[in-house]
Design a protein around this motif. Structure first.
Motif, PDB file in Angstrom:
ATOM      1  N   LEU A  83      -1.151   0.902 -12.382  1.00 39.48           N
ATOM      2  CA  LEU A  83      -0.432  -0.004 -13.039  1.00 39.48           C
ATOM      3  C   LEU A  83       1.066  -0.126 -12.113  1.00 39.48           C
ATOM      4  O   LEU A  83       1.439  -1.453 -12.245  1.00 39.48           O
ATOM      5  N   GLU A  84       1.298   0.805 -11.532  1.00 40.82           N
ATOM      6  CA  GLU A  84       2.644   0.755 -10.868  1.00 40.82           C
ATOM      7  C   GLU A  84       2.487  -0.096  -9.755  1.00 40.82           C
ATOM      8  O   GLU A  84       3.209  -1.341  -9.268  1.00 40.82           O
ATOM      9  N   THR A  85       1.396  -0.180  -8.871  1.00 36.40           N
ATOM     10  CA  THR A  85       1.401  -0.544  -7.672  1.00 36.40           C
ATOM     11  C   THR A  85       0.578  -2.148  -7.920  1.00 36.40           C
ATOM     12  O   THR A  85       0.686  -3.170  -7.298  1.00 36.40           O
ATOM     13  N   MET A  86       0.149  -2.329  -9.261  1.00 39.91           N
ATOM     14  CA  MET A  86      -0.375  -3.684  -9.479  1.00 39.91           C
ATOM     15  C   MET A  86       0.624  -4.451 -10.440  1.00 39.91           C
ATOM     16  O   MET A  86       0.274  -5.501 -11.078  1.00 39.91           O
ATOM     17  N   GLY A  87       1.838  -4.070 -10.481  1.00 39.93           N
ATOM     18  CA  GLY A  87       2.723  -4.568 -11.503  1.00 39.93           C
ATOM     19  C   GLY A  87       2.999  -5.940 -11.228  1.00 39.93           C
ATOM     20  O   GLY A  87       3.404  -6.801 -12.125  1.00 39.93           O
ATOM     21  N   ARG A  88       2.988  -6.534 -10.101  1.00 42.37           N
ATOM     22  CA  ARG A  88       3.124  -7.937  -9.606  1.00 42.37           C
ATOM     23  C   ARG A  88       1.852  -8.754  -9.723  1.00 42.37           C
ATOM     24  O   ARG A  88       1.991  -9.886  -9.616  1.00 42.37           O
ATOM     25  N   LEU A  89       0.834  -8.220  -9.950  1.00 45.25           N
ATOM     26  CA  LEU A  89      -0.403  -8.775  -9.728  1.00 45.25           C
ATOM     27  C   LEU A  89      -0.317  -9.890 -11.027  1.00 45.25           C
ATOM     28  O   LEU A  89      -0.732 -11.055 -10.465  1.00 45.25           O
ATOM     29  N   PRO A  90      -0.231  -9.736 -12.099  1.00 55.13           N
ATOM     30  CA  PRO A  90      -0.214 -10.884 -13.098  1.00 55.13           C
ATOM     31  C   PRO A  90       0.406 -12.084 -12.795  1.00 55.13           C
ATOM     32  O   PRO A  90       0.023 -13.103 -12.879  1.00 55.13           O
ATOM     33  N   LYS A  91       1.674 -11.733 -12.267  1.00 51.06           N
ATOM     34  CA  LYS A  91       2.517 -13.136 -11.709  1.00 51.06           C
ATOM     35  C   LYS A  91       1.846 -13.514 -10.691  1.00 51.06           C
ATOM     36  O   LYS A  91       2.202 -14.917 -10.425  1.00 51.06           O
ATOM     37  N   TYR A  96      -0.491 -18.327  -7.708  1.00 51.93           N
ATOM     38  CA  TYR A  96      -0.964 -18.685  -6.620  1.00 51.93           C
ATOM     39  C   TYR A  96      -2.594 -18.382  -6.739  1.00 51.93           C
ATOM     40  O   TYR A  96      -2.936 -17.611  -7.771  1.00 51.93           O
ATOM     41  N   PRO A  97      -3.453 -19.271  -5.896  1.00 53.16           N
ATOM     42  CA  PRO A  97      -4.730 -19.165  -6.313  1.00 53.16           C
ATOM     43  C   PRO A  97      -5.349 -18.007  -5.485  1.00 53.16           C
ATOM     44  O   PRO A  97      -5.976 -18.234  -4.566  1.00 53.16           O
ATOM     45  N   LEU A  98      -5.250 -16.770  -5.857  1.00 56.45           N
ATOM     46  CA  LEU A  98      -5.807 -15.488  -5.271  1.00 56.45           C
ATOM     47  C   LEU A  98      -6.842 -15.167  -5.919  1.00 56.45           C
ATOM     48  O   LEU A  98      -7.096 -15.014  -6.930  1.00 56.45           O
ATOM     49  N   ALA A 100      -9.240 -11.684  -6.645  1.00 55.25           N
ATOM     50  CA  ALA A 100      -8.861 -10.380  -6.977  1.00 55.25           C
ATOM     51  C   ALA A 100      -8.469  -9.549  -5.893  1.00 55.25           C
ATOM     52  O   ALA A 100      -7.456  -8.938  -5.893  1.00 55.25           O
ATOM     53  N   GLY A 101      -9.237  -9.451  -4.911  1.00 53.08           N
ATOM     54  CA  GLY A 101      -9.060  -8.299  -3.861  1.00 53.08           C
ATOM     55  C   GLY A 101      -7.829  -8.847  -3.212  1.00 53.08           C
ATOM     56  O   GLY A 101      -7.073  -7.686  -2.668  1.00 53.08           O
ATOM     57  N   ASP A 102      -7.696 -10.046  -3.033  1.00 47.01           N
ATOM     58  CA  ASP A 102      -6.389 -10.531  -2.250  1.00 47.01           C
ATOM     59  C   ASP A 102      -5.382 -10.288  -3.095  1.00 47.01           C
ATOM     60  O   ASP A 102      -4.073  -9.924  -2.494  1.00 47.01           O
ATOM     61  N   ALA A 103      -5.402 -10.321  -4.377  1.00 46.07           N
ATOM     62  CA  ALA A 103      -4.128 -10.252  -5.119  1.00 46.07           C
ATOM     63  C   ALA A 103      -3.881  -8.707  -5.118  1.00 46.07           C
ATOM     64  O   ALA A 103      -2.625  -8.315  -5.428  1.00 46.07           O
ATOM     65  N   ILE A 104      -4.806  -7.706  -5.262  1.00 50.92           N
ATOM     66  CA  ILE A 104      -4.468  -6.404  -5.153  1.00 50.92           C
ATOM     67  C   ILE A 104      -3.910  -6.060  -3.846  1.00 50.92           C
ATOM     68  O   ILE A 104      -2.959  -5.159  -4.014  1.00 50.92           O
ATOM     69  N   GLN A 105      -4.375  -6.445  -2.681  1.00 51.55           N
ATOM     70  CA  GLN A 105      -3.711  -6.222  -1.382  1.00 51.55           C
ATOM     71  C   GLN A 105      -2.273  -6.638  -1.467  1.00 51.55           C
ATOM     72  O   GLN A 105      -1.401  -6.118  -1.052  1.00 51.55           O
ATOM     73  N   LEU A 106      -1.986  -7.873  -1.950  1.00 54.11           N
ATOM     74  CA  LEU A 106      -0.643  -8.553  -1.925  1.00 54.11           C
ATOM     75  C   LEU A 106       0.198  -7.621  -2.970  1.00 54.11           C
ATOM     76  O   LEU A 106       1.416  -7.354  -2.433  1.00 54.11           O
ATOM     77  N   SER A 107      -0.144  -7.364  -4.180  1.00 52.92           N
ATOM     78  CA  SER A 107       0.910  -6.694  -5.073  1.00 52.92           C
ATOM     79  C   SER A 107       1.065  -5.221  -4.554  1.00 52.92           C
ATOM     80  O   SER A 107       2.015  -4.877  -4.603  1.00 52.92           O
ATOM     81  N   LEU A 137      -3.760 -16.406   2.589  1.00 55.50           N
ATOM     82  CA  LEU A 137      -3.165 -15.049   1.950  1.00 55.50           C
ATOM     83  C   LEU A 137      -1.943 -14.778   2.824  1.00 55.50           C
ATOM     84  O   LEU A 137      -0.781 -14.427   2.201  1.00 55.50           O
ATOM     85  N   ALA A 138      -2.038 -15.082   4.101  1.00 54.86           N
ATOM     86  CA  ALA A 138      -0.660 -14.951   4.838  1.00 54.86           C
ATOM     87  C   ALA A 138       0.321 -16.121   4.178  1.00 54.86           C
ATOM     88  O   ALA A 138       1.646 -15.408   4.070  1.00 54.86           O
TER      89      ALA A 138
END
Length: 155
Positions: A83-91, A96-98, A100-107, A137-138
């Motif tokens: 939950l800590e590393t994924m804190g930014r994922l919902p926003k 952005y049209p991400l 799931a895997g890209d959202a995890i990497q970016l978050s 993603l970049a």
């Protein structure tokens, strides 16, 4: 500091555009490379897919799998998914049209970067580079304030 998503990591194992840039950047750092634990599955999946599609021989498949698993324990510092590393994922997925895997990497990369910037030690002066070969993603990572290293853009 360098964070690589799986699109950049696979360039260490397959000769393709950007491979030399990833290998050179990693050698210049002389330190661990950060990534999400998700990258383990994504890179293994890529190696296996290339084997199934007969783009690599059974011998190359075994060698690449062994090489990656060795590197995983020595070269990479895997950041857990929580939950800590994924804190930014919902926003991020709202804005952005991400995938799931890209959202995890970016978050995960944003979480790491924020941790570095809030650190009061000399590490706080370090800049995290987000290594990614996926142009979409970049672009999103750049909009999120990360310094982007796209190995395919390097000479």
């Amino acid at each position: 500091m360098l964070y690589l998503d799986s699109s950049a990591i696979v360039k260490r194992y397959f000769k393709e555009k950007g491979s030399n840039a990833v290998i050179t950047r990693a050698a210049e750092l002389n330190q661990a490379i950060f990534t999400s634990v998700l990258s383990f599955a994504e890179v293994q999946s890529t190696i296996a897919r290339k084997h199934r599609e007969m783009q690599i021989t059974p011998q190359e498949f075994a060698r690449l799998r062994e090489s990656f698993q060795r590197d995983w324990t020595i070269l990479f510092t895997a950041i857990e998914i929580n939950l800590e590393t994924m804190g930014r994922l919902p926003k991020l997925v709202e804005l952005y049209p991400l995938k799931a895997g890209d959202a995890i990497q970016l978050s995960t990369a944003i979480w790491l970067n924020e941790g570095i910037q809030s650190d009061v030690s000399p590490r706080a002066r370090e800049v995290l580079e987000f290594g990614v070969a996926d142009r979409a993603l970049a672009t999103i990572a750049d909009k999120c304030g990360l310094r982007v290293f796209n190995p395919e853009d390097e000479n």
